[in-house]
Design a protein around this motif. Structure first.
Motif, PDB file in Angstrom:
ATOM      1  N   MET A  24       0.707  -1.126   0.087  1.00 24.45           N
ATOM      2  CA  MET A  24      -0.001  -0.057   0.002  1.00 24.45           C
ATOM      3  C   MET A  24       0.938   1.139   0.034  1.00 24.45           C
ATOM      4  O   MET A  24       0.310   2.435   0.093  1.00 24.45           O
ATOM      5  N   VAL A  73      -4.297  -5.401   4.253  1.00 22.03           N
ATOM      6  CA  VAL A  73      -4.301  -4.381   2.962  1.00 22.03           C
ATOM      7  C   VAL A  73      -5.524  -3.575   2.976  1.00 22.03           C
ATOM      8  O   VAL A  73      -5.588  -2.559   2.708  1.00 22.03           O
ATOM      9  N   LEU A  74      -6.577  -4.507   3.379  1.00 21.25           N
ATOM     10  CA  LEU A  74      -7.849  -4.005   3.246  1.00 21.25           C
ATOM     11  C   LEU A  74      -8.037  -2.727   4.420  1.00 21.25           C
ATOM     12  O   LEU A  74      -8.630  -1.627   4.232  1.00 21.25           O
ATOM     13  N   TRP A  77      -6.254   0.248   3.132  1.00 21.96           N
ATOM     14  CA  TRP A  77      -6.777   0.856   2.160  1.00 21.96           C
ATOM     15  C   TRP A  77      -8.013   1.711   2.664  1.00 21.96           C
ATOM     16  O   TRP A  77      -8.045   2.790   2.378  1.00 21.96           O
ATOM     17  N   LYS A  81      -8.438   5.867   2.771  1.00 25.44           N
ATOM     18  CA  LYS A  81      -9.477   6.567   2.168  1.00 25.44           C
ATOM     19  C   LYS A  81     -10.091   7.517   3.106  1.00 25.44           C
ATOM     20  O   LYS A  81     -10.498   8.660   2.746  1.00 25.44           O
TER      21      LYS A  81
END
Length: 85
Positions: A24, A73-74, A77, A81
């Motif tokens: 990321m 990773v989620l 992310w 955001k």
């Protein structure tokens, strides 16, 4: 997945959090402690998501690692955001 023990979570969480931060592009902002936290939290998130469709508990070390990596990773992310807004 919870059967890995405390040190198993630290090792797998640290590796998964570090690799997720590399994927990321947030590695420069995170230290080893944050990588471990992100990896362990990612393991919980990934375990909850994958647990809906798969038998996560009997997956072993590799499956646990990839579950942690996916969740980390989620998590990174989503945090990225939220930080942008």
């Amino acid at each position: 997945m919870l059967g890995l023990g405390f040190f198993g979570w630290i090792i797998i969480g640290g590796l998964a959090g570090w690799i997720a931060s590399k994927i990321m592009g947030t590695d420069a902002q995170m230290g080893i402690g944050m990588n471990i936290l992100v990896g362990v939290a990612g393991g919980l998130i990934g375990g909850l998501i994958l647990g809906l469709a798969l038998d996560v508990e009997s997956g072993g070390w590799w499956f646990s690692f990839f579950t942690c990596l996916l969740g980390a990773v989620l998590l990174l992310w989503v945090v990225g955001k939220v930080k942008k807004n």
